[in-house]
Structure formats: C-alpha cells, structure tokens
Design a protein around this motif. Structure first.
Motif, PDB file in Angstrom:
ATOM      1  N   SER A   1       7.773  -1.442  21.838  1.00 16.10           N
ATOM      2  CA  SER A   1       7.295  -1.845  23.161  1.00 16.10           C
ATOM      3  C   SER A   1       5.983  -2.591  22.994  1.00 16.10           C
ATOM      4  O   SER A   1       5.240  -2.357  22.040  1.00 16.10           O
ATOM      5  CB  SER A   1       7.097  -0.629  24.083  1.00 16.10           C
ATOM      6  N   VAL A   2       5.715  -3.512  23.921  1.00 17.23           N
ATOM      7  CA  VAL A   2       4.472  -4.278  23.914  1.00 17.23           C
ATOM      8  C   VAL A   2       3.909  -4.286  25.329  1.00 17.23           C
ATOM      9  O   VAL A   2       4.582  -4.725  26.265  1.00 17.23           O
ATOM     10  CB  VAL A   2       4.688  -5.724  23.426  1.00 17.23           C
ATOM     11  N   ARG A   3       2.689  -3.802  25.478  1.00 15.23           N
ATOM     12  CA  ARG A   3       2.020  -3.753  26.776  1.00 15.23           C
ATOM     13  C   ARG A   3       0.689  -4.489  26.688  1.00 15.23           C
ATOM     14  O   ARG A   3       0.048  -4.505  25.638  1.00 15.23           O
ATOM     15  CB  ARG A   3       1.777  -2.306  27.228  1.00 15.23           C
ATOM     16  N   ILE A   4       0.296  -5.073  27.816  1.00 18.92           N
ATOM     17  CA  ILE A   4      -0.987  -5.767  27.893  1.00 18.92           C
ATOM     18  C   ILE A   4      -1.773  -5.167  29.046  1.00 18.92           C
ATOM     19  O   ILE A   4      -1.306  -5.195  30.194  1.00 18.92           O
ATOM     20  CB  ILE A   4      -0.794  -7.276  28.124  1.00 18.92           C
ATOM     21  N   ARG A   5      -2.932  -4.624  28.761  1.00 17.48           N
ATOM     22  CA  ARG A   5      -3.769  -4.025  29.807  1.00 17.48           C
ATOM     23  C   ARG A   5      -4.961  -4.939  30.072  1.00 17.48           C
ATOM     24  O   ARG A   5      -5.741  -5.221  29.163  1.00 17.48           O
ATOM     25  CB  ARG A   5      -4.230  -2.625  29.389  1.00 17.48           C
ATOM     26  N   PHE A   6      -5.059  -5.371  31.316  1.00 10.04           N
ATOM     27  CA  PHE A   6      -6.118  -6.300  31.708  1.00 10.04           C
ATOM     28  C   PHE A   6      -7.286  -5.562  32.344  1.00 10.04           C
ATOM     29  O   PHE A   6      -7.120  -4.479  32.909  1.00 10.04           O
ATOM     30  CB  PHE A   6      -5.552  -7.337  32.675  1.00 10.04           C
ATOM     31  N   GLU A   7      -8.443  -6.171  32.238  1.00 11.18           N
ATOM     32  CA  GLU A   7      -9.696  -5.580  32.696  1.00 11.18           C
ATOM     33  C   GLU A   7      -9.854  -4.199  32.055  1.00 11.18           C
ATOM     34  O   GLU A   7     -10.232  -3.220  32.697  1.00 11.18           O
ATOM     35  CB  GLU A   7      -9.744  -5.490  34.227  1.00 11.18           C
ATOM     36  N   ALA A   8      -9.551  -4.163  30.771  1.00 12.16           N
ATOM     37  CA  ALA A   8      -9.579  -2.911  30.024  1.00 12.16           C
ATOM     38  C   ALA A   8     -10.994  -2.619  29.544  1.00 12.16           C
ATOM     39  O   ALA A   8     -11.587  -3.413  28.811  1.00 12.16           O
ATOM     40  CB  ALA A   8      -8.621  -2.985  28.837  1.00 12.16           C
ATOM     41  N   ASP A   9     -11.519  -1.490  29.953  1.00 14.60           N
ATOM     42  CA  ASP A   9     -12.846  -1.067  29.523  1.00 14.60           C
ATOM     43  C   ASP A   9     -12.717   0.141  28.599  1.00 14.60           C
ATOM     44  O   ASP A   9     -11.619   0.486  28.150  1.00 14.60           O
ATOM     45  CB  ASP A   9     -13.727  -0.742  30.728  1.00 14.60           C
ATOM     46  N   GLN A  10     -13.823   0.802  28.325  1.00 13.97           N
ATOM     47  CA  GLN A  10     -13.798   1.955  27.427  1.00 13.97           C
ATOM     48  C   GLN A  10     -12.948   3.078  28.002  1.00 13.97           C
ATOM     49  O   GLN A  10     -12.264   3.798  27.266  1.00 13.97           O
ATOM     50  CB  GLN A  10     -15.223   2.459  27.174  1.00 13.97           C
ATOM     51  N   ALA A  11     -12.964   3.232  29.322  1.00 15.87           N
ATOM     52  CA  ALA A  11     -12.152   4.276  29.956  1.00 15.87           C
ATOM     53  C   ALA A  11     -10.667   4.029  29.703  1.00 15.87           C
ATOM     54  O   ALA A  11      -9.891   4.974  29.508  1.00 15.87           O
ATOM     55  CB  ALA A  11     -12.442   4.322  31.454  1.00 15.87           C
ATOM     56  N   THR A  12     -10.272   2.758  29.703  1.00 15.61           N
ATOM     57  CA  THR A  12      -8.876   2.417  29.437  1.00 15.61           C
ATOM     58  C   THR A  12      -8.488   2.811  28.023  1.00 15.61           C
ATOM     59  O   THR A  12      -7.400   3.336  27.776  1.00 15.61           O
ATOM     60  CB  THR A  12      -8.646   0.908  29.634  1.00 15.61           C
ATOM     61  N   ARG A  13      -9.398   2.565  27.083  1.00 18.05           N
ATOM     62  CA  ARG A  13      -9.116   2.949  25.699  1.00 18.05           C
ATOM     63  C   ARG A  13      -9.068   4.472  25.553  1.00 18.05           C
ATOM     64  O   ARG A  13      -8.259   5.006  24.793  1.00 18.05           O
ATOM     65  CB  ARG A  13     -10.173   2.367  24.765  1.00 18.05           C
ATOM     66  N   ASP A  14      -9.926   5.162  26.277  1.00 20.76           N
ATOM     67  CA  ASP A  14      -9.907   6.618  26.230  1.00 20.76           C
ATOM     68  C   ASP A  14      -8.572   7.163  26.742  1.00 20.76           C
ATOM     69  O   ASP A  14      -8.048   8.142  26.207  1.00 20.76           O
ATOM     70  CB  ASP A  14     -11.050   7.192  27.065  1.00 20.76           C
ATOM     71  N   GLN A  15      -8.037   6.531  27.778  1.00 20.87           N
ATOM     72  CA  GLN A  15      -6.735   6.943  28.304  1.00 20.87           C
ATOM     73  C   GLN A  15      -5.643   6.760  27.254  1.00 20.87           C
ATOM     74  O   GLN A  15      -4.706   7.560  27.165  1.00 20.87           O
ATOM     75  CB  GLN A  15      -6.403   6.139  29.554  1.00 20.87           C
ATOM     76  N   PHE A  16      -5.758   5.700  26.477  1.00 22.45           N
ATOM     77  CA  PHE A  16      -4.781   5.460  25.406  1.00 22.45           C
ATOM     78  C   PHE A  16      -4.806   6.610  24.404  1.00 22.45           C
ATOM     79  O   PHE A  16      -3.754   7.098  23.982  1.00 22.45           O
ATOM     80  CB  PHE A  16      -5.105   4.138  24.709  1.00 22.45           C
ATOM     81  N   TRP A  17      -6.008   7.059  24.036  1.00 20.84           N
ATOM     82  CA  TRP A  17      -6.118   8.146  23.075  1.00 20.84           C
ATOM     83  C   TRP A  17      -5.556   9.451  23.639  1.00 20.84           C
ATOM     84  O   TRP A  17      -4.952  10.254  22.920  1.00 20.84           O
ATOM     85  CB  TRP A  17      -7.574   8.360  22.687  1.00 20.84           C
ATOM     86  N   GLN A  18      -5.764   9.673  24.937  1.00 23.66           N
ATOM     87  CA  GLN A  18      -5.392  10.946  25.542  1.00 23.66           C
ATOM     88  C   GLN A  18      -3.910  11.018  25.893  1.00 23.66           C
ATOM     89  O   GLN A  18      -3.351  12.112  25.997  1.00 23.66           O
ATOM     90  CB  GLN A  18      -6.226  11.171  26.807  1.00 23.66           C
ATOM     91  N   ALA A  19      -3.276   9.857  26.089  1.00 23.62           N
ATOM     92  CA  ALA A  19      -1.858   9.850  26.483  1.00 23.62           C
ATOM     93  C   ALA A  19      -1.002  10.396  25.353  1.00 23.62           C
ATOM     94  O   ALA A  19      -1.311  10.227  24.173  1.00 23.62           O
ATOM     95  CB  ALA A  19      -1.425   8.431  26.843  1.00 23.62           C
ATOM     96  N   CYS A  20       0.088  11.037  25.733  1.00 28.08           N
ATOM     97  CA  CYS A  20       0.997  11.601  24.719  1.00 28.08           C
ATOM     98  C   CYS A  20       1.796  10.481  24.065  1.00 28.08           C
ATOM     99  O   CYS A  20       2.100   9.489  24.697  1.00 28.08           O
ATOM    100  CB  CYS A  20       1.955  12.599  25.367  1.00 28.08           C
TER     101      CYS A  20
END
Length: 217
Positions: free
Chosen positions: A198-217
């Motif tokens: 899968s390929v996803r693109i997250r726009f207006e991605a800040d540090q919180a967005t990256r933190d969500q990536f780490w926390q997601a299962c």
C-alpha cells in the motif's frame, strides 16, 4: 539469515532429533534427553558425533523459543515487522524538485492544471520523509493539499530492488484544500511501486502525524 533459510534450519534441527515440524516443545525436550543419555561419550556405546549434532540442533531450537513450556508445534515464526521513518536526503529532494518542473508532462492523465486559491497556490509537493512498515509506505508531506489539481513527487528508492534513486510523479484532483490523506490506487501502485502493498500520502504532516504513525498498529 533469510526467512527461508531459517525455516530450513529448523527442519534440519528437528530432523537431527528425529522429529518433524509437528513436534511440540515437550517432544523436542524429550528427544534431546533421550539422545543425550544414550549418545553421551561417557555412556557405554556413546556416539560423540551424534551427541554433538543433537546438542547443536537442540541449542538452535532453544534459542528460537521452541523448547519452552507452553510452546506450540515447531512451526516457522512470522518475522516481526519493524517500523521506521526515513528522512529524505538532498539527493532525493533534488530529484523530486527536478521532476516537478512545470514544463514536464504529468505522469497520469491529460487534464490541465487548475488554479489554486491564493492561500494554497503551490500545488506541487515534495515529501520530507517516508514511513515504512513492512511493504506499506506512507509519505509525509509538510505542505497542504491544494483545491483542484495537485502533483506530488514520490521517491521509490526505499523499495526493495531499487538500487538507484527513482522518483514517480502522481497527480490527483482534490475538492478541498488542507490536511488529508491520499491512498494511491492499486492499479497505479502495482505499476509504479512494485513490491509495495500500500502507498499513502499524508499532507500537512507535522510531528503529531508522525507520532500517530508510530502508535498505529
């Protein structure tokens, strides 16, 4: 050691102990004790070579967690997926900026550019980092989506099999501007991102967005 090699090593270790892949932890321990008792060099009729091979096989299975109490049949373990975020270097970013030259044709479709509102005039995007989770890729773009047509340059050098920096330009239409996520369609992903699930693109991605990536299962 590659996953296939690990499977073969388990099979061989079990074979040395006279077992197959349906063997339980208890079966492995009992087989080792029986061989260790009869093949030990101090035992009458002991076989040093058999003892050494059995001990090596048992040690390998023990290190791989197949001899502990409660362990099930000695089936191959699935490798654990490891999350990582790769910050793009200057080489990748330069390749993206070069391909986003307005004089170049869009990668997909023949539609003409749509003017963006003053608040989001720039509809060309370059990611700052790539999140990898197995074969799932997430591109983190700091700029917001532009209402209308957008173009984003995506480096594919993180994919297995790419030995040089490759960059793909994708274009898409957005009804609204701002933050959001775009999922690359399977037909494009299979052709332009071979090996990715899968390929996803997250726009207006800040540090919180990256933190969500780490926390997601």
């Amino acid at each position: 050691m590659e996953p296939v090699e690990k499977i073969q090593a388990r099979v061989e270790a079990l074979h040395v102990l006279g077992l197959d892949q349906t063997a339980t932890a208890s079966d492995i321990r009992n087989a080792w004790r029986d061989i260790a008792f009869h093949a030990h060099p101090d035992h009458t009729g002991g076989d040093c070579n058999q003892f050494a091979r059995a001990k090596s096989a048992y040690d390998y299975l023990r290190k791989n967690g197949l001899t502990g109490k409660g362990a099930g049949p000695a089936q191959p373990r699935r490798p654990k997926l490891r999350k990582r975020i790769i910050e793009l270097d200057e080489k990748d970013i330069s390749a993206c900026l070069k391909l986003l030259d307005p004089s170049r044709a869009l990668s997909f479709g023949e539609t003409s550019a749509v003017d963006c509102p003053q608040s989001a005039r720039n509809s060309d995007h370059v990611p700052e980092a790539i999140g990898c989770y197995g074969r799932d890729l997430t591109y983190f773009v700091a700029t917001p989506v532009c209402e209308g047509e957008n173009r984003v340059a995506l480096p594919t050098s993180v994919l297995a099999g790419f030995r040089t920096v490759e960059t793909e330009i994708l274009s898409f239409q957005a009804k609204n501007g701002g933050a959001g996520e775009v999922v690359v369609p399977d037909t494009i992903r299979e052709r332009k991102f071979p090996g990715a699930r899968s390929v996803r693109i997250r726009f207006e991605a800040d540090q919180a967005t990256r933190d969500q990536f780490w926390q997601a299962c």
